[in-house]
Scaffold this active site. Structure first.
Site, PDB file in Angstrom:
ATOM      1  CG  LEU A  78      -1.953  -1.049   1.378  1.00  0.00           C
ATOM      2  CD1 LEU A  78      -2.662  -0.957   2.727  1.00  0.00           C
ATOM      3  CD2 LEU A  78      -2.978  -0.936   0.251  1.00  0.00           C
ATOM      4  CG  ASP A  79       0.023   4.650  -2.357  1.00  0.00           C
ATOM      5  OD1 ASP A  79      -0.374   4.198  -3.437  1.00  0.00           O
ATOM      6  OD2 ASP A  79      -0.650   5.387  -1.616  1.00  0.00           O
ATOM      7  CE  LYS A  80       5.750   8.902   4.356  1.00  0.00           C
ATOM      8  NZ  LYS A  80       6.938   9.736   4.144  1.00  0.00           N
ATOM      9  CB  THR A 137      -2.869   3.716   0.772  1.00  0.00           C
ATOM     10  OG1 THR A 137      -2.808   4.463  -0.432  1.00  0.00           O
ATOM     11  CG2 THR A 137      -4.082   2.809   0.752  1.00  0.00           C
ATOM     12  CG  HIS A 163       0.715   5.729  -6.695  1.00  0.00           C
ATOM     13  ND1 HIS A 163       1.274   6.968  -6.624  1.00  0.00           N
ATOM     14  CD2 HIS A 163       1.290   5.024  -5.687  1.00  0.00           C
ATOM     15  CE1 HIS A 163       2.159   7.028  -5.632  1.00  0.00           C
ATOM     16  NE2 HIS A 163       2.184   5.848  -5.061  1.00  0.00           N
TER      17      HIS A 163
END
Ligand code: URA
Length: 246
Positions: free
Chosen positions: A112-114, A116, A196
């Protein structure tokens, strides 16, 4: 019935992160490791890796940590990263120190991105990890999306079409499910994991994601009582849920 594999006690404890071989040897010799209530004082002793071992062995009066084959669910908070490529503390810093020293190491199942938050799995089982993230597995992941601008009304059909092309890519996205919750909030379910992806899907329809939270992988939902930053061990039935809905 096949016999459980065995491993030397000092090696088992070192691989579970209890310390170096020398350090665990000291623990063992000092009588801090009990099996069925009796001290095992010889680090060379081979221990059968039966599923009930964690219930039968204690180290310094605490149950033994889970054996390899561990799967965790973590409620990832915003601001921690899944990869060294991003700046900031890693999700592993949220785990108990001993679990960070395990061999085989725990890895995140996908990323998961930072910015999220939400449901993230971690495991030390490489084959399982690949079974979950493989595109062939087709496992749906649901995101709760908060938007900067009101929805247009045609997002469901655009995302479902299987023709949406993200900027800089040459292959359209697979169909995704969309469900509006309110004017500026929706659930989106995707089976891919492109960079993303959800943020870029909304950018492609002229919107901007202000908050992104994953609340489901397959049929496994993030439990309401697992606060941001907390983790817990996943049981077998919960792991099976990951593969439901694929
Ligand atoms: N889509 C995103 O944009 N970010 C994530 O972390 C996951 C899906």
């Amino acid at each position: 019935m096949s016999k459980a594999p065995t491993v030397r006690l000092d090696r088992l404890l070192a691989n579970l992160g209890y310390g170096s071989r020398r350090e665990v040897q000291d623990l063992i010799e000092a009588g801090y490791v009990l099996l069925d209530g009796d001290a095992v004082i010889d680090g060379d002793e081979r221990i059968a890796l039966t599923p009930d071992l964690a219930a039968r062995m204690t180290v310094e009066d605490e149950p033994l940590d889970p054996l390899p084959g561990l799967v965790l669910m973590l409620n990832k908070p915003v601001g921690v990263t899944c990869s060294h490529k991003e700046q900031g503390p890693l999700v592993y810093s949220l785990l108990p120190e001993r679990w960070r020293a395990r061999n085989p190491a725990l890895s995140t199942v996908g990323r998961l991105d930072k910015e999220t938050s939400g449901l993230l799995l971690l495991t030390d089982d490489g084959a399982l990890l690949h079974r979950i993230i493989s595109p062939k597995a087709n496992i749906p992941k649901r995101y709760d999306v908060t938007l900067d601008r009101p929805l247009r009304g045609d997002e469901a059909s655009i995302f479902a079409a299987g023709t949406l092309m993200l900027e800089g890519e040459d292959k359209p996205l697979l169909p995704a499910q969309f469900e509006a919750v309110s004017a500026q909030r929706a659930f989106v379910t995707i089976t891919e994991g492109r960079y993303h992806q959800v943020r870029r899907m909304f950018a492609a329809v002229g919107n901007h994601v202000t908050a992104l939270h994953r609340d489901r992988i397959g049929a496994l939902a993030l439990p309401d009582d697992l606060a941001a930053g907390q983790n817990r061990v996943l049981g077998e039935a919960e792991l099976a849920q990951v593969f439901q809905g694929a």
